[in-house]
Write a protein that holds these residues in place. Structure first.
Motif, PDB file in Angstrom:
ATOM      1  N   PHE A 128      31.020  35.137  42.304  1.00  0.00           N
ATOM      2  CA  PHE A 128      31.221  35.855  43.567  1.00  0.00           C
ATOM      3  C   PHE A 128      32.705  36.090  43.860  1.00  0.00           C
ATOM      4  N   GLY A 129      33.483  35.033  43.800  1.00  0.00           N
ATOM      5  CA  GLY A 129      34.886  35.159  44.155  1.00  0.00           C
ATOM      6  C   GLY A 129      35.030  35.427  45.649  1.00  0.00           C
ATOM      7  N   ILE A 130      36.264  35.616  46.090  1.00  0.00           N
ATOM      8  CA  ILE A 130      36.513  35.796  47.528  1.00  0.00           C
ATOM      9  C   ILE A 130      35.741  37.010  48.056  1.00  0.00           C
ATOM     10  N   GLU A 131      35.831  38.086  47.304  1.00  0.00           N
ATOM     11  CA  GLU A 131      35.181  39.328  47.747  1.00  0.00           C
ATOM     12  C   GLU A 131      33.672  39.165  47.902  1.00  0.00           C
ATOM     13  N   GLY A 132      33.065  38.501  46.910  1.00  0.00           N
ATOM     14  CA  GLY A 132      31.618  38.308  46.929  1.00  0.00           C
ATOM     15  C   GLY A 132      31.178  37.403  48.074  1.00  0.00           C
ATOM     16  N   VAL A 133      31.957  36.358  48.320  1.00  0.00           N
ATOM     17  CA  VAL A 133      31.624  35.439  49.415  1.00  0.00           C
ATOM     18  C   VAL A 133      31.727  36.187  50.750  1.00  0.00           C
ATOM     19  N   ARG A 134      32.779  36.980  50.890  1.00  0.00           N
ATOM     20  CA  ARG A 134      32.944  37.757  52.135  1.00  0.00           C
ATOM     21  C   ARG A 134      31.774  38.701  52.369  1.00  0.00           C
ATOM     22  N   LYS A 135      31.294  39.306  51.296  1.00  0.00           N
ATOM     23  CA  LYS A 135      30.169  40.249  51.460  1.00  0.00           C
ATOM     24  C   LYS A 135      28.942  39.528  51.990  1.00  0.00           C
ATOM     25  N   ILE A 136      28.700  38.307  51.481  1.00  0.00           N
ATOM     26  CA  ILE A 136      27.529  37.550  51.940  1.00  0.00           C
ATOM     27  C   ILE A 136      27.666  37.229  53.426  1.00  0.00           C
ATOM     28  N   ILE A 137      28.856  36.802  53.815  1.00  0.00           N
ATOM     29  CA  ILE A 137      29.050  36.353  55.199  1.00  0.00           C
ATOM     30  C   ILE A 137      29.313  37.534  56.151  1.00  0.00           C
ATOM     31  N   GLU A 334      40.199  39.096  33.477  1.00  0.00           N
ATOM     32  CA  GLU A 334      39.154  39.772  34.278  1.00  0.00           C
ATOM     33  C   GLU A 334      38.448  38.826  35.256  1.00  0.00           C
ATOM     34  N   LEU A 335      38.916  37.601  35.354  1.00  0.00           N
ATOM     35  CA  LEU A 335      38.200  36.643  36.205  1.00  0.00           C
ATOM     36  C   LEU A 335      38.282  37.017  37.680  1.00  0.00           C
ATOM     37  N   LYS A 336      37.169  36.774  38.370  1.00  0.00           N
ATOM     38  CA  LYS A 336      37.207  36.942  39.824  1.00  0.00           C
ATOM     39  C   LYS A 336      38.075  35.828  40.421  1.00  0.00           C
ATOM     40  N   THR A 337      38.346  35.979  41.707  1.00  0.00           N
ATOM     41  CA  THR A 337      39.181  34.985  42.395  1.00  0.00           C
ATOM     42  C   THR A 337      38.329  33.799  42.851  1.00  0.00           C
ATOM     43  N   THR A 338      39.005  32.743  43.256  1.00  0.00           N
ATOM     44  CA  THR A 338      38.352  31.582  43.871  1.00  0.00           C
ATOM     45  C   THR A 338      38.937  31.447  45.282  1.00  0.00           C
ATOM     46  N   PHE A 339      38.073  31.219  46.253  1.00  0.00           N
ATOM     47  CA  PHE A 339      38.522  31.143  47.656  1.00  0.00           C
ATOM     48  C   PHE A 339      39.210  29.791  47.890  1.00  0.00           C
ATOM     49  N   PRO A 340      40.503  29.773  48.236  1.00  0.00           N
ATOM     50  CA  PRO A 340      41.168  28.493  48.499  1.00  0.00           C
ATOM     51  C   PRO A 340      40.690  27.879  49.814  1.00  0.00           C
ATOM     52  N   VAL A 341      40.442  26.587  49.790  1.00  0.00           N
ATOM     53  CA  VAL A 341      39.959  25.864  50.972  1.00  0.00           C
ATOM     54  C   VAL A 341      41.031  24.889  51.442  1.00  0.00           C
ATOM     55  N   ALA A 342      41.386  24.982  52.723  1.00  0.00           N
ATOM     56  CA  ALA A 342      42.313  24.014  53.326  1.00  0.00           C
ATOM     57  C   ALA A 342      41.470  23.093  54.195  1.00  0.00           C
ATOM     58  N   SER A 343      41.638  21.800  54.022  1.00  0.00           N
ATOM     59  CA  SER A 343      40.751  20.861  54.713  1.00  0.00           C
ATOM     60  C   SER A 343      41.412  19.505  54.858  1.00  0.00           C
ATOM     61  N   GLY A 344      40.867  18.702  55.754  1.00  0.00           N
ATOM     62  CA  GLY A 344      41.330  17.322  55.909  1.00  0.00           C
ATOM     63  C   GLY A 344      42.234  17.155  57.110  1.00  0.00           C
ATOM     64  N   GLY A 345      41.684  16.675  58.214  1.00  0.00           N
ATOM     65  CA  GLY A 345      42.510  16.400  59.395  1.00  0.00           C
ATOM     66  C   GLY A 345      42.986  17.642  60.123  1.00  0.00           C
ATOM     67  N   LEU A 346      42.246  18.739  60.032  1.00  0.00           N
ATOM     68  CA  LEU A 346      42.689  19.992  60.672  1.00  0.00           C
ATOM     69  C   LEU A 346      42.013  20.182  62.032  1.00  0.00           C
TER      70      LEU A 346
END
Ligand code: CAP
Ligand code: MG
Length: 416
Positions: A128-137, A334-346
């Motif tokens: 999916f990559g970032i683009e694919g995840v965005r489309k779902i949401i 040609e790899l799709k992107t991976t969505f970076p996640v920031a987490s922990g104490g936010l």
């Protein structure tokens, strides 16, 4: 990358060696390709072996400390030496294998890696990559198209029943989160069985869809031993799960690889990195998160925890986290992107900086920072979204809080 080296896998290491950086580099090449600690009679007169030797591409001495020398070395591994059918295990057995235990190396840290096309093309990358995840949401559209996502980890980490857990997801989703995940240590405990959790959460999130039109997805933690994990993947998918989660360091990379390749997995994979700090945190020895991130992208992780851009409760390193972000979003063949996640104490007050550093391509997750809101989960989620809206509109949080009570209360509780 220098074209001349394009068929090599290039790995960079920080080293401390009891004699010299130069010897360190040669010892790594020997140990990790066709040599060992002494000359071998079995290789004499055999050029087909010699050409498989890893090469020293660069070395830099930082300091002479009397009883050791420190520096950085760059090693080129011949791609032909990797058994790509064995996948990442074969690569890691050389690039990150015995070298960590060589006695003359007081310390050695794997800093970075560049995979050549001939290796990358054996791996699928994210489905999916970032683009694919965005489309779902649905965040590819809206008032701020392609905005950052707000996610939550239901807290407490464990103890809630499946129904209680699902009810919390409803509150968080109505409040405005885009994404919900299991905690890294919640899997299929008797008090919150995975199947019940999936079913109840889907009911509640379907309700959110009916009431608001918004799609919110839940990442189901299927982490387990191989056979059990596949049973759980099937259970989750058969019941309609829209995202799966794996603790990749605990299962081993191969499990992620297999999950990403499997045609039955038609949902994004959220990758948690719990336990990574056991080998990434020591600045002199171990493995930096940078190779881990590149491997996760190559193997097919759609979302990966990379740290909190200097903002959160976990050990954090802004400079490295900016590099991690780049490694997930910049072109990699040609790899799709991976969505970076920031987490922990936010929590809400952290959002302006998270957006400053993460840009639009960040999933900002808050567990305590949502469920710890004085007025509960829904208001906690609203406060996070208000902080994001303010940031995207270029309004200060203080100003926005004047007519946004939920944000005001969060700022009051956790400070600015
Ligand atoms: C965050 C979290 C995540 C950490 C992991 C936790 O909860 O759920 O697992 O973010 O660290 O259990 O701590 P809070 P990292 O929002 O309540 O802190 O993202 O660095 O891998
Ligand atoms: Mg957690």
């Amino acid at each position: 990358m220098n074209e001349e080296f394009k068929e090599l896998l290039i790995a960079k290491y920080y080293v401390e060696h009891v004699k010299s950086v130069e010897i360190a580099a040669e010892e790594i090449c020997d140990e990790e390709s066709v040599g060992t600690w002494t000359d071998l009679t079995t290789t004499v007169g055999k050029p087909h072996i010699a050409r498989l030797r890893a090469e020293v591409l660069d070395k830099q001495v930082f300091d002479d400390h009397g009883d050791y020398q420190s520096g950085e070395v760059t090693i080129g591994f011949q791609t032909e030496t990797f058994d790509l059918e064995a996948g990442i295990t074969s690569i890691l057995s050389m690039v990150a294998g015995n070298l960590f235990g060589l006695g003359a190396l007081r310390n050695i840290r794997w800093l970075d890696v560049e995979f050549p096309r001939s290796i990358i093309e054996n791996f699928p990358g994210p489905k999916f990559g970032i683009e694919g995840v965005r489309k779902i949401i649905g965040t590819d559209k809206g008032e701020f198209p392609n905005r950052p996502h707000i996610g939550t980890i239901v807290k407490p980490k464990m103890g809630l029943t499946a129904q209680e857990w699902a009810d919390v997801t409803y509150e968080a989703a109505i409040g405005g989160v885009d994404f919900i995940k299991d905690d890294e240590n919640l899997s299929d405990q008797h008090f919150c069985p995975l199947e019940d959790r999936v079913i109840h959460v889907l009911e509640r999130l379907d309700q959110v869809k009916e009431e608001t039109g918004r799609t919110v997805i839940h990442a189901v933690n299927v982490t387990a031993t191989h056979d059990v994990m596949w049973k759980r993947i099937k259970t989750a998918l058969d019941n309609g799960a829209k995202c799966l989660m794996i603790d990749v360091i605990l299962t081993g990379y191969q499990e992620l690889a297999q999950m990403a390749r499997d045609p039955s997995v038609k949902v994004p994979i959220h990758v948690h990195r719990t336990m990574h700090a056991a080998f990434t945190r020591n600045q002199k020895h171990g493995i930096s998160m940078l190779p881990v991130a590149k491997i996760v992208r190559m193997l097919g992780g759609d979302q990966l925890h990379i740290g909190s851009y200097g903002q959160g409760k976990m050990d954090t390193d802004l400079e490295l986290e900016l590099q991690l972000k780049q490694s997930l979003i910049e072109p990699m063949y040609e790899l799709k992107t991976t969505f970076p996640v920031a987490s922990g104490g936010l929590y809400p007050a952290k959002i302006p900086n998270l957006v400053k550093y993460g840009g639009n391509n960040v999933i900002i997750q808050a567990g305590g920072g949502i469920h710890g809101h004085p007025d509960g989960t829904r208001k906690g989620a609203m406060a996070m979204r208000q902080a994001l809206d303010a940031t995207l509109k270029g309004v200060s949080l203080d100003e926005y809080a004047k007519d946004h009570q939920e944000l005001a209360k969060a700022l009051e509780k956790w400070g600015k």
